[in-house]
Design an enzyme around this catalytic site. Structure first.
Site, PDB file in Angstrom:
ATOM      1  N   ASP A 194       0.796  -1.225   0.000  1.00  0.00           N
ATOM      2  CA  ASP A 194       0.000   0.000   0.000  1.00  0.00           C
ATOM      3  C   ASP A 194       0.833   1.281   0.000  1.00  0.00           C
ATOM      4  OD1 ASP A 194       0.885  -0.265   2.613  1.00  0.00           O
ATOM      5  OD2 ASP A 194      -0.991   0.335   3.512  1.00  0.00           O
ATOM      6  N   ASP A 210       8.451   2.047   8.747  1.00  0.00           N
ATOM      7  CA  ASP A 210       7.762   2.953   9.650  1.00  0.00           C
ATOM      8  C   ASP A 210       8.804   3.654  10.495  1.00  0.00           C
ATOM      9  OD1 ASP A 210       5.744   4.282  10.973  1.00  0.00           O
ATOM     10  OD2 ASP A 210       4.606   2.475  11.439  1.00  0.00           O
ATOM     11  N   SER A 231      -0.352   8.641   8.149  1.00  0.00           N
ATOM     12  CA  SER A 231       0.032   9.192   9.449  1.00  0.00           C
ATOM     13  C   SER A 231       1.355   9.917   9.309  1.00  0.00           C
ATOM     14  CB  SER A 231       0.149   8.082  10.501  1.00  0.00           C
ATOM     15  OG  SER A 231       1.148   7.154  10.137  1.00  0.00           O
ATOM     16  N   VAL A 291      -4.079   7.279  19.997  1.00  0.00           N
ATOM     17  CA  VAL A 291      -4.579   6.288  20.953  1.00  0.00           C
ATOM     18  C   VAL A 291      -3.376   5.588  21.566  1.00  0.00           C
ATOM     19  CG1 VAL A 291      -5.979   4.223  21.258  1.00  0.00           C
ATOM     20  CG2 VAL A 291      -6.700   5.986  19.624  1.00  0.00           C
ATOM     21  N   ASP A 295      -4.136  -1.978   6.716  1.00  0.00           N
ATOM     22  CA  ASP A 295      -4.860  -2.810   5.765  1.00  0.00           C
ATOM     23  C   ASP A 295      -6.339  -2.432   5.748  1.00  0.00           C
ATOM     24  OD1 ASP A 295      -2.403  -4.182   5.609  1.00  0.00           O
ATOM     25  OD2 ASP A 295      -2.992  -5.474   7.266  1.00  0.00           O
TER      26      ASP A 295
END
Length: 286
Positions: A87, A92, A161, A200, A209
């Site tokens: 994707d 990260d 993000s 969070v 996903d």
């Protein structure tokens, strides 16, 4: 009687027996939203690798090709969309430093072969930066990164993000989106949006996903309105994450950290929010 219209997706992702990641995370929301989903499981594991133990198999390129050949022989390879996470899942940031999930020699493959074929990509900040070959520390730099990614092929880029500064404070992540559209008469315009998403205090697996699958669905429903598509996608995801952490804490008990099993996404329980998400996170145009 005319046949019912259908929109069919070929989803090529990992599969887990227990939990929600890869195809397990993507199939249900797409089906709930009215899509026919054909699944190719590139990996089959007992559970995701955030658990202490996992077992399973990885399919080879030849095995994947054999599956597709079977579909071709039956003349059932007409798909409206191919969803592959890719994707792109490459890496990260952890503690401020970037790290790659995949071997670094795959980066040129993504840049030169995978991304140019995609209509929509949903990288995180680190993935967007390494694909574009430049950093994004400001909104202006983020727009420049998205423009570089557009130039590689995709018409829609959503950076899911980022750690760009938020006007709402340190407890928010920033999502950015950009969509190139050709208007009547042939002129091209670019819609750009920004969203501030509450953080969070938990680590979830499968959210990317899930995000990619729901964004596919809502961009299909709203092909020329990235703002609405992202608002529905992000709001539904926020409903699911909020429900998940609430249930996980209840299962873990007071002052105890939830386990990986307790933090599995509450996707099935969130069916109503997936079908008709209440917009709780709004996008602004930039």
């Amino acid at each position: 009687m005319l046949p019912e219209p259908e929109c069919r997706v070929l989803s090529i992702q990992s599969h887990v027996v227990r939990g929600f990641v890869g195809n397990k995370s993507a199939a249900f929301p797409l089906q709930v939203l009215g899509f026919e989903v054909d699944l190719v499981n590139s990996v089959q594991f007992s559970n995701h690798t955030g658990y202490e133990h996992w077992k399973g198999q990885t399919m080879t390129a030849e095995e994947l090709q054999t599956l597709y050949e079977g579909l071709k022989l039956n003349d059932v390879t007409r798909y409206d969309y191919v969803l592959t996470v890719c994707d792109p899942v490459m890496g990260d940031k952890r503690n401020g430093d970037g790290y790659m999930y995949v071997p670094e020699n795959l980066l040129p493959v993504y840049k030169e072969k995978v991304v140019p074929l995609a209509d929509i990509i949903t990288p995180n900040q680190y993935e967007a930066e390494i694909l574009a070959g430049r950093k994004m520390n400001t909104e202006k730099e983020a727009i420049e990164v998205m423009d570089v990614l557009h130039a590689m092929g995709p018409d829609t880029v959503v950076i899911t993000s980022s750690d760009l500064p938020s006007a709402l404070g340190d407890n928010y992540l920033v999502t950015l989106g950009s969509q190139r559209k050709v208007m009547a008469g042939g002129s091209q315009v670019t819609e750009r949006i920004r969203m501030e998403i509450p953080k969070v205090d938990a680590v979830f697996v499968g959210t990317g996903d899930l995000f990619a699958a729901m964004l596919l669905a809502w961009t299909h429903q709203h092909p020329n309105n990235l703002k609405i598509a992202c608002e529905k996608t992000v709001s539904a995801l926020q409903h699911i994450v909020t429900r998940t952490i609430s249930n996980a804490k209840a299962m873990a008990g007071p002052c105890k950290k939830p386990s990986a099993a307790q933090l599995e996404l509450r996707v099935v329980q969130s069916k109503k929010q997936i079908e008709n998400p209440e917009i709780i996170i709004h996008a602004s145009t930039i």
